[in-house]
Structures are given as structure tokens and as C-alpha cells.
Design an enzyme around this catalytic site. Structure first.
Site, PDB file in Angstrom:
ATOM      1  N   GLY A  15       0.832  -1.208   0.000  1.00  0.00           N
ATOM      2  CA  GLY A  15       0.000   0.000   0.000  1.00  0.00           C
ATOM      3  C   GLY A  15       0.860   1.249   0.000  1.00  0.00           C
ATOM      4  O   GLY A  15       1.898   1.282   0.660  1.00  0.00           O
ATOM      5  N   ALA A  26      15.693  10.410   0.005  1.00  0.00           N
ATOM      6  CA  ALA A  26      16.832  10.233   0.922  1.00  0.00           C
ATOM      7  C   ALA A  26      17.737   9.100   0.438  1.00  0.00           C
ATOM      8  O   ALA A  26      18.973   9.223   0.473  1.00  0.00           O
ATOM      9  CB  ALA A  26      16.312   9.934   2.327  1.00  0.00           C
ATOM     10  N   VAL A  28      18.084   7.959  -2.672  1.00  0.00           N
ATOM     11  CA  VAL A  28      18.759   8.365  -3.918  1.00  0.00           C
ATOM     12  C   VAL A  28      19.912   9.320  -3.617  1.00  0.00           C
ATOM     13  O   VAL A  28      21.050   9.119  -4.062  1.00  0.00           O
ATOM     14  CB  VAL A  28      17.743   9.019  -4.892  1.00  0.00           C
ATOM     15  CG1 VAL A  28      18.454   9.718  -6.050  1.00  0.00           C
ATOM     16  CG2 VAL A  28      16.760   7.966  -5.418  1.00  0.00           C
ATOM     17  N   ARG A  29      19.630  10.328  -2.817  1.00  0.00           N
ATOM     18  CA  ARG A  29      20.671  11.353  -2.615  1.00  0.00           C
ATOM     19  C   ARG A  29      21.810  10.856  -1.735  1.00  0.00           C
ATOM     20  O   ARG A  29      22.972  11.229  -1.942  1.00  0.00           O
ATOM     21  CB  ARG A  29      20.028  12.627  -2.056  1.00  0.00           C
ATOM     22  CG  ARG A  29      19.131  13.257  -3.130  1.00  0.00           C
ATOM     23  CD  ARG A  29      18.936  14.721  -2.964  1.00  0.00           C
ATOM     24  NE  ARG A  29      18.299  15.274  -4.148  1.00  0.00           N
ATOM     25  CZ  ARG A  29      17.505  16.334  -4.143  1.00  0.00           C
ATOM     26  NH1 ARG A  29      17.229  16.958  -2.993  1.00  0.00           N
ATOM     27  NH2 ARG A  29      16.995  16.790  -5.263  1.00  0.00           N
ATOM     28  N   ARG A  76       0.737  -4.574  -5.537  1.00  0.00           N
ATOM     29  CA  ARG A  76       0.712  -5.859  -4.842  1.00  0.00           C
ATOM     30  C   ARG A  76       0.993  -6.863  -5.949  1.00  0.00           C
ATOM     31  O   ARG A  76       0.314  -6.875  -6.973  1.00  0.00           O
ATOM     32  CB  ARG A  76      -0.640  -6.078  -4.188  1.00  0.00           C
ATOM     33  CG  ARG A  76      -0.996  -4.909  -3.262  1.00  0.00           C
ATOM     34  CD  ARG A  76      -1.928  -5.295  -2.166  1.00  0.00           C
ATOM     35  NE  ARG A  76      -2.453  -4.115  -1.500  1.00  0.00           N
ATOM     36  CZ  ARG A  76      -1.978  -3.601  -0.364  1.00  0.00           C
ATOM     37  NH1 ARG A  76      -0.960  -4.159   0.242  1.00  0.00           N
ATOM     38  NH2 ARG A  76      -2.532  -2.539   0.182  1.00  0.00           N
ATOM     39  N   ASP A 107       4.772  -5.057   6.109  1.00  0.00           N
ATOM     40  CA  ASP A 107       5.247  -6.393   6.506  1.00  0.00           C
ATOM     41  C   ASP A 107       5.194  -7.404   5.362  1.00  0.00           C
ATOM     42  O   ASP A 107       6.050  -8.283   5.280  1.00  0.00           O
ATOM     43  CB  ASP A 107       4.515  -6.905   7.750  1.00  0.00           C
ATOM     44  CG  ASP A 107       3.011  -6.840   7.613  1.00  0.00           C
ATOM     45  OD1 ASP A 107       2.517  -6.418   6.552  1.00  0.00           O
ATOM     46  OD2 ASP A 107       2.314  -7.229   8.574  1.00  0.00           O
ATOM     47  N   ASP A 131      -0.583   1.825   8.485  1.00  0.00           N
ATOM     48  CA  ASP A 131      -1.245   1.038   9.539  1.00  0.00           C
ATOM     49  C   ASP A 131      -0.442   0.880  10.836  1.00  0.00           C
ATOM     50  O   ASP A 131      -1.014   0.468  11.852  1.00  0.00           O
ATOM     51  CB  ASP A 131      -1.581  -0.368   9.010  1.00  0.00           C
ATOM     52  CG  ASP A 131      -2.402  -0.320   7.732  1.00  0.00           C
ATOM     53  OD1 ASP A 131      -3.193   0.623   7.584  1.00  0.00           O
ATOM     54  OD2 ASP A 131      -2.246  -1.216   6.885  1.00  0.00           O
ATOM     55  N   ASP A 133       1.394  -1.389  11.660  1.00  0.00           N
ATOM     56  CA  ASP A 133       1.260  -2.767  12.141  1.00  0.00           C
ATOM     57  C   ASP A 133       2.496  -3.630  11.875  1.00  0.00           C
ATOM     58  O   ASP A 133       2.383  -4.757  11.389  1.00  0.00           O
ATOM     59  CB  ASP A 133       0.017  -3.415  11.494  1.00  0.00           C
ATOM     60  CG  ASP A 133       0.112  -3.421   9.966  1.00  0.00           C
ATOM     61  OD1 ASP A 133       1.000  -2.749   9.420  1.00  0.00           O
ATOM     62  OD2 ASP A 133      -0.712  -4.107   9.337  1.00  0.00           O
ATOM     63  N   GLU A 228     -11.179  -0.327  10.610  1.00  0.00           N
ATOM     64  CA  GLU A 228     -11.454  -1.094   9.390  1.00  0.00           C
ATOM     65  C   GLU A 228     -11.501  -2.602   9.674  1.00  0.00           C
ATOM     66  O   GLU A 228     -12.345  -3.330   9.147  1.00  0.00           O
ATOM     67  CB  GLU A 228     -10.319  -0.797   8.398  1.00  0.00           C
ATOM     68  CG  GLU A 228     -10.341  -1.585   7.140  1.00  0.00           C
ATOM     69  CD  GLU A 228      -9.065  -1.363   6.301  1.00  0.00           C
ATOM     70  OE1 GLU A 228      -8.050  -0.876   6.822  1.00  0.00           O
ATOM     71  OE2 GLU A 228      -9.113  -1.694   5.111  1.00  0.00           O
TER      72      GLU A 228
END
Ligand code: ATP
Length: 325
Positions: A15, A26, A28-29, A76, A107, A131, A133, A228
Site C-alpha cells: 500500500g 533520501a 537516492v541522494r 501488490r 510487513d 497502519d 502494524d 477497518e
């Protein structure tokens, strides 16, 4: 002697979360600062499997700090869940001559890294999901922005609920976790919150009793937050209205909470985590993730990250109930 790091890949997966762009910038540089070539991989693991890549230069990440979403796009990837897809992804990593792969995601994306590591891909994770989580880190990029979006919605619903003396039932995101719900409820001044981790919050009769008690002490409107992971928001609103006679409206915020310009907190974590991951790569470390725990950033073994656990402090619910009388 450690192999010199010459080329790194970066992708965003799962997501999207506000702050992913700041993390890309960050990574890339910091890589360019170390004179390392950096390849952006589009559309998560799908892009790795299909070789959808782009060399990143400093100007490619200009003006993205303030943008929600991810300039690399995300996906996904069902193919990545198969052994064939994983082998293909690992083969492309080798063909590209990458010395490390930075995955910015949640995760599920970390589980993908674990599989790739088995085929010799040197994986580094930056935790990004609204989330919160993930057991291995107390902070995940995107959470603060999502909570602020939810809190802002609660503020607005409070205005209209109080004008009409209604009850508002608001469903916020969070997958199977109640972090967003708890933070939105506490910061939005809700009277009650229903979330997956605590069974005692899920009894609709108790929620309705609380509404009636609060009305009897002079409250003229009500705000209830539902995670949710529990759902049933329309049904709860109907039950409240049928039993109490109080006009009740259900609002499901849904993907609204995924977007928006990232807050300073998300930009800060993303910038520092991106920097620290590339630093770990340059030090010759292998298969690590960056986490934020007890006020500090730490570099943890990818395997160890799966054994770490955290939980939503159960006391927060008790405190919310005290503060909502
Ligand atoms: P969010 O928490 O925002 O949903 P996430 O990273 O957990 O982010 P997922 O959709 O769970 O999102 O995972 C992202 C991708 O990681 C999946 O689409 C899949 O390609 C890959 N992935 C997840 N689990 C595995 C696994 N067990 N093995 C290989 N790849 C996996």
C-alpha cells in the site's frame, strides 16, 4: 575484503503511504553522495520481475518531498508470491548488477525480501505503511499523515453532528490493527472506539449504552470511531438509530487516508531512515532493516525483524474512556 558497493536499487511496495517519496529522495541522494549508482524500480516487485527500471539522478527526486503517493508507483504482486516470480526477481537483480535492494513497504513487502534473500539478493527494508502494524518498529512512515487526515475528518464531522445533534460513526483504515483508530479517536475527542485488539470494545450494546449515558449527562452529539478491521459501520449506525432514536450517520474514510501531503513527522522519519539504510549498505552490512524504537533508529537483521512483537497499549482505551465522560 568486502565487495565495494557500486549500484543499488530502490522500490516501493504494498500500500502507498505518505512519506514514501521523502524516503526515495533520501535513499537516492545518500547513494549519490557516496558516488553509488542508484536505480529506481517501478511498481514494486512487479517492476523488478519485469525489469521496469530507471536510473535516478539528484534532479529526479526534486520537488517530491511534499507529495503523497510514490513517484516509483507501487503494486501488490501476486507473481512475487510464487517461487518462479521470486527466482525471476533475483535473476533481474543479478543481471542489473545490483549490490543491494532497498524495499520501502510494509510487513508483506518484508516477507518478499526474506524470500529474495534466499536467492542471494542483499535486501534492506524501510518500514512504510499507514497502519503502523509492523512488530519490528515503533514507527512506520505514513502513520502520522493518515492519523492527521482522520483527525481532520473527525473535526469536520463534529461540526455537522453537533449542529444537528446527531451521532457520527466513522470508520478509519488500519487493516487488522487498531493503531489508526485509537489515535484518531483520542485526538479527535471521540467517545468510543471499536478496534480488533480488544474484544471488550466490540460489544455494540455497550457502545449504545455509553451514548445514552453521555446524552443523559448533557452531550448533544456523539462521535464513535470504528477500525477497518472490525467493519460493520453501517450496521452499527443503524442499530444506534433504531435503539436510541438518535439520528446517526456512518462515514467510511477509506482510501482518503492514504493520500495527502506528508506531515513533518513522516518526512523526518523517511529522510533519516533512508539515510541510515544507505549508510548500512555502504558499511557492507547484509540483509537489514531500519527501525525506530525507544526514540532511536536502529539497524536490525531482516530475520530478527520477523520475531519482534509490539502491541497497542491496552491502557489507551481506558484513558480514552476517562477523557470522554
Ligand atoms: P501495507 O501494510 O501497506 O499493505 P505491505 O507491504 O504489507 O503494505 P502487502 O500487499 O502485504 O503490502 O505486500 C506487498 C507485496 O509483497 C505483495 O504484493 C507480494 O508481492 C509481496 N509479498 C507479500 N508476502 C510475501 C511472501 N510471503 N512471499 C513473497 N512475497 C510476498
Amino acid at each position: 575484503m568486502e565487495k565495494k558497493i557500486k549500484k543499488i536499487g530502490v522500490l516501493t511496495s504494498g500500500g502507498d503511504a505518505p512519506g514514501m517519496n521523502a524516503a526515495i529522495r533520501a535513499v537516492v541522494r545518500t547513494a549519490l553522495h557516496h558516488e553509488v549508482e542508484i536505480i529506481g524500480i517501478r511498481k514494486g516487485y512487479n517492476g523488478l520481475i519485469n525489469g521496469e527500471i530507471k536510473e535516478m539522478r539528484s534532479r529526479d527526486v526534486s520537488n517530491i518531498m511534499n507529495l503523497g503517493g510514490t513517484i516509483l508507483h507501487t503494486a501488490r504482486s501476486p507473481e512475487m508470491m510464487t517461487e518462479e516470480g521470486q527466482k525471476k526477481a533475483a535473476a533481474i537483480y543479478s543481471i542489473l548488477g545490483l549490490d543491494a535492494l532497498v524495499v520501502i513497504g510494509g510487513d508483506g513487502s518484508y516477507r518478499g525480501m526474506r524470500e529474495l534473500a534466499k536467492y542471494g539478493v542483499n535486501c534492506f527494508g524501510i518500514p512504510a505503511t499507514i497502519d503502523l502494524d509492523m512488530g519490528c518498529t515503533e514507527y512506520t512512515i505514513g502513520f502520522d499523515t493518515a492519523v492527521n487526515t482522520g483527525m481532520d475528518a473527525l473535526n469536520k464531522l463534529r461540526d455537522t453532528s453537533s449542529s444537528h445533534e446527531r451521532c457520527s460513526v466513522v470508520e478509519v483504515m488500519g487493516r487488522d490493527a487498531g493503531y489508526i483508530a485509537m489515535w484518531c479517536a483520542m485526538t479527535g475527542g471521540a467517545e468510543d472506539v471499536i478496534f480488533p485488539e480488544a474484544k471488550e470494545t466490540q460489544d455494540h450494546k455497550k457502545v449504545i449504552q455509553q451514548i445514552l449515558t453521555n446524552r443523559s449527562t448533557g452531550k448533544r452529539h456523539n462521535l464513535i470511531v470504528v477500525a477497518e478491521g472490525n467493519g460493520g459501520t453501517q450496521q452499527l449506525a443503524k442499530e444506534i438509530q433504531d435503539i436510541t432514536g438518535i439520528q446517526t450517520r456512518a462515514t467510511i474514510l477509506g482510501h482518503l487516508q492514504r493520500g495527502g501531503t506528508p506531515t513533518a513527522t513522516d518526512r523526518m522519519h523517511a529522510s533519516l531512515m533512508g539515510y541510515y539504510v544507505v549508510k548500512a549498505i555502504m558499511e557492507g552490512q547484509k540483509n537489514k532493516v531500519v527501525s525506530y524504537n525507544r526514540g532511536r533508529y536502529e539497524i536490525i537483521d531482516l530475520e530478527e525483524s520477523f520475531t519482534m512483537k509490539k502491541q497497542l497499549d491496552p491502557e489507551y482505551y481506558d484513558i480514552l474512556k476517562v477523557l470522554s465522560i
